[in-house]
Design a protein around this motif. Structure first.
Motif, PDB file in Angstrom:
ATOM      1  N   GLY A 156       0.806  -1.214   0.000  1.00 14.97           N
ATOM      2  CA  GLY A 156       0.000   0.000   0.000  1.00 14.97           C
ATOM      3  C   GLY A 156       0.839   1.264   0.000  1.00 14.97           C
ATOM      4  N   ARG A 157       2.148   1.110   0.206  1.00 16.71           N
ATOM      5  CA  ARG A 157       3.105   2.218   0.200  1.00 16.71           C
ATOM      6  C   ARG A 157       2.712   3.309   1.197  1.00 16.71           C
ATOM      7  NH1 ARG A 157       4.431   2.911  -6.313  1.00 16.71           N
ATOM      8  NH2 ARG A 157       4.014   0.738  -6.847  1.00 16.71           N
ATOM      9  N   PHE A 158       2.505   2.870   2.422  1.00 16.94           N
ATOM     10  CA  PHE A 158       2.197   3.836   3.486  1.00 16.94           C
ATOM     11  C   PHE A 158       2.870   3.391   4.776  1.00 16.94           C
ATOM     12  CE2 PHE A 158      -1.064   0.614   3.964  1.00 16.94           C
ATOM     13  CZ  PHE A 158      -1.407   0.598   5.300  1.00 16.94           C
ATOM     14  N   ALA A 159       2.964   4.324   5.710  1.00 15.00           N
ATOM     15  CA  ALA A 159       3.538   4.032   7.021  1.00 15.00           C
ATOM     16  C   ALA A 159       2.431   3.600   7.965  1.00 15.00           C
ATOM     17  CB  ALA A 159       4.257   5.266   7.565  1.00 15.00           C
ATOM     18  N   LEU A 160       2.642   2.454   8.609  1.00 18.34           N
ATOM     19  CA  LEU A 160       1.662   1.905   9.533  1.00 18.34           C
ATOM     20  C   LEU A 160       2.382   1.532  10.823  1.00 18.34           C
ATOM     21  CD1 LEU A 160      -1.154   0.758  10.221  1.00 18.34           C
ATOM     22  CD2 LEU A 160      -0.445  -1.379   9.095  1.00 18.34           C
TER      23      LEU A 160
END
Length: 201
Positions: free
Chosen positions: A153-157
Motif C-alpha cells: 500500500g506504500r504507506f507508514a503503519l
C-alpha cells in the motif's frame, strides 16, 4: 504517471494469481462497511469483516490458497492485494487528510494505530501475544498480514498493543484501530495533495 490534477477514484479491483494463491479483491474506501469474504482462513475473515465495518470500507474478497501447507501464503497475499488496492484507490491522493490515528479498546486491551499515506512504506508492530494461536490461526501471521498491507500500500503503519491479556482481544483491537485510522486518513480534507512537495508517490 498519476495525474496530480485528478481526484482519487477511491475504489480498486485487484486480481493476483501465483502458484500458491489466487486472490480477487475489490475495495471501495468510501463505502458503508459491507464485507463479502470467501476464503479458507476463518479468523482472518473475522478480522477483515471488522476492518470493513470500522473503516466504512466496502470489501469483497474471493481467494484460495495452499492452506493444506499452512495459512501463511494466503494471509500474506491477501494483505499484499489489499495494499495494492488501497494504493490504486488513492490515486493522486488529492483531497485526503493523509494522516490518521486511533486508540481502540477491546475489553481489557488497548491498541493504537497511526497511519501516514506518504507513498513511503514502513511498518512497526509492538505487541507480545500471550498465545501462539487463536483457534487454528498462528498469531505470527498478524505481523505478516499488516507488513504486506503497508508495503504494497506504500504507506507508514505503526501499530501497538499498549496493554492487554487476551490474544484474540489484542488482535481484534489492532484491526479495528487500523481501520479507524485509515478511515480518518482517507477522509476528505480540501482539494490539494497534502504534501509540501505537491506529490505523495
Amino acid at each position: 504517471m498519476t495525474d496530480q490534477g485528478q481526484m482519487p477514484p477511491f475504489a480498486a479491483h485487484i486480481k493476483r494469481t501465483t502458484g500458491e494463491t489466487a486472490v480477487d479483491l475489490q475495495l471501495r474506501l468510501r463505502g458503508t462497511g459491507e464485507a463479502n469474504l470467501d476464503f479458507p482462513v476463518p479468523f482472518l475473515r473475522h478480522m477483515l469483516h471488522l476492518f470493513a465495518v470500522h473503516g466504512r470500507f466496502d470489501l469483497t474478497i474471493q481467494a484460495t490458497g495452499d492452506v493444506d501447507v499452512d495459512d501463511h501464503h494466503l494471509v500474506e497475499d491477501i494483505g499484499l492485494s489489499l495494499g495494492q488496492a488501497l494504493y490504486q484507490a488513492l490515486g493522486s491522493k488529492r483531497g485526503i487528510r493523509r494522516y490518521g490515528e486511533r486508540h481502540t479498546p477491546m475489553d481489557e486491551t488497548l491498541a493504537r494505530a497511526v497511519v501516514d499515506l506518504s507513498g513511503r512504506p514502513a511498518f512497526v508492530l509492538q505487541a507480545a501475544f500471550p498465545a501462539q494461536r487463536v483457534g487454528s490461526f498462528p498469531t505470527e501471521l498478524v505481523a505478516e498480514f499488516f507488513k504486506s498491507f503497508a508495503y504494497d500500500g506504500r504507506f507508514a503503519l505503526h501499530l501497538a498493543v499498549l496493554y492487554g491479556d487476551n490474544t484474540h482481544h489484542m488482535i481484534e483491537a489492532l484491526f479495528k484501530a487500523a481501520a479507524a485510522a485509515l478511515r480518518e486518513a482517507v477522509s476528505a480534507d480540501g482539494d490539494a495533495v497534502p504534501s509540501t512537495k505537491g506529490v505523495l508517490a
